[in-house]
Write an enzyme that holds these catalytic residues in place. Structure first.
Site, PDB file in Angstrom:
ATOM      1  N   ALA A   1       0.805  -1.206   0.018  1.00 13.76           N
ATOM      2  CA  ALA A   1      -0.054   0.003  -0.051  1.00 13.76           C
ATOM      3  C   ALA A   1       0.800   1.181  -0.141  1.00 13.76           C
ATOM      4  CB  ALA A   1      -0.882  -0.029   1.034  1.00 13.76           C
ATOM      5  N   ASP A   2       0.225   2.506  -0.401  1.00 11.55           N
ATOM      6  CA  ASP A   2       0.874   3.788  -0.107  1.00 11.55           C
ATOM      7  C   ASP A   2      -0.075   4.767   0.122  1.00 11.55           C
ATOM      8  OD1 ASP A   2       3.557   4.882  -0.930  1.00 11.55           O
ATOM      9  OD2 ASP A   2       2.164   6.197  -1.795  1.00 11.55           O
ATOM     10  N   THR A   3       0.189   5.462   1.008  1.00 14.49           N
ATOM     11  CA  THR A   3      -0.492   6.549   1.445  1.00 14.49           C
ATOM     12  C   THR A   3      -0.116   8.142   1.073  1.00 14.49           C
ATOM     13  OG1 THR A   3      -1.514   4.980   3.237  1.00 14.49           O
ATOM     14  CG2 THR A   3      -1.887   7.643   3.340  1.00 14.49           C
TER      15      THR A   3
ATOM     16  N   GLY B   1      -3.386   3.789  -1.877  1.00 13.36           N
ATOM     17  CA  GLY B   1      -3.479   2.647  -3.022  1.00 13.36           C
ATOM     18  C   GLY B   1      -3.064   1.384  -2.326  1.00 13.36           C
TER      19      GLY B   1
END
Ligand SMILES: Cc1cn([C@H]2C[C@H](O)[C@@H](COP(=O)(O)OP(=O)(O)OP(=O)(O)O)O2)c(=O)[nH]c1=O
Length: 184
Positions: free
Chosen positions: A68-70, A105
């Site tokens: 994930a990436d924030t 994401g």
């Protein structure tokens, strides 16, 4: 989904804590890839980065990898993690009294299948005084967090309201992830 062994491809303690809400046992593998992206829109950036992290971790055929990436977005400008106290102070000053968006994401991948998705949460900040910002930064040191705040810690007092998934702000939209895994 149950036929796979889960790997969380993240070094984020928050993501570990959140995935624990869904699964008791899973492996952790950290991707050390450089977070470079070519996308322009924030929803595409976080998907591209989660996919980049996923592709940097090798998996065997019994594994399902979650990455994930924030990012935090204010007036279409991306606010990542702060470089230092000064940077974090200016980030929080800029978020004060305004609405910003948090995009996370997620990529779920096995050897022969991959699915990417994102979630967006709108976050409305109260007006923050310099002294509360300085207190927060020196006490909680949120320098590993996008936007220099943690909704899950004292940063909660900055927040007037949110529209969307709380856990998405923390770094993993676990409800959406659960249902995507069910249909994967
Ligand atoms: C906005 C916000 C972010 N965060 C954290 C979640 C992520 O850990 C971090 C965003 O940085 P990321 O680059 O998404 O993730 P990471 O570098 O921490 O870990 P990895 O790449 O190994 O998965 O900010 C919070 O903990 N609370 C919040 O309220």
């Amino acid at each position: 989904m149950n036929k796979y062994n889960i790997i969380l491809g993240s070094g984020s303690p928050r993501r570990y804590e959140l995935l624990k809400l869904l699964f008791n046992n899973f492996e952790v593998k950290v991707s050390n890839t450089v977070e470079k992206y070519s996308s322009k829109k924030p929803e595409n950036i976080v998907v591209e980065l989660s996919e980049l992290k996923s592709n940097s971790i090798k998996i065997s055929n019994d594994k399902l990898l979650i990455t994930a990436d924030t990012i935090v977005v204010l007036n279409e400008k991306i606010i990542g993690k702060p470089n230092n106290f000064e940077d974090a102070f200016h980030m929080l000053k800029s978020l004060s009294g305004k609405k910003h968006e948090v995009f996370t994401g997620v990529t779920i991948r096995t050897l022969n299948k991959k699915r990417c998705f994102y979630e967006k949460t709108e976050v409305f900040f109260n007006n923050l005084t310099d002294s509360i910002i300085k207190f927060y930064l020196s006490t909680y040191e949120p320098f590993d967090k996008a936007g220099s705040y943690g909704i899950q810690d004292f940063g909660a007092v900055f927040i007037n309201k949110i529209i969307g998934d709380y856990y998405n702000v923390m770094g993993l939209p676990i409800s959406r992830l659960f249902f995507e895994l069910q249909s994967f």
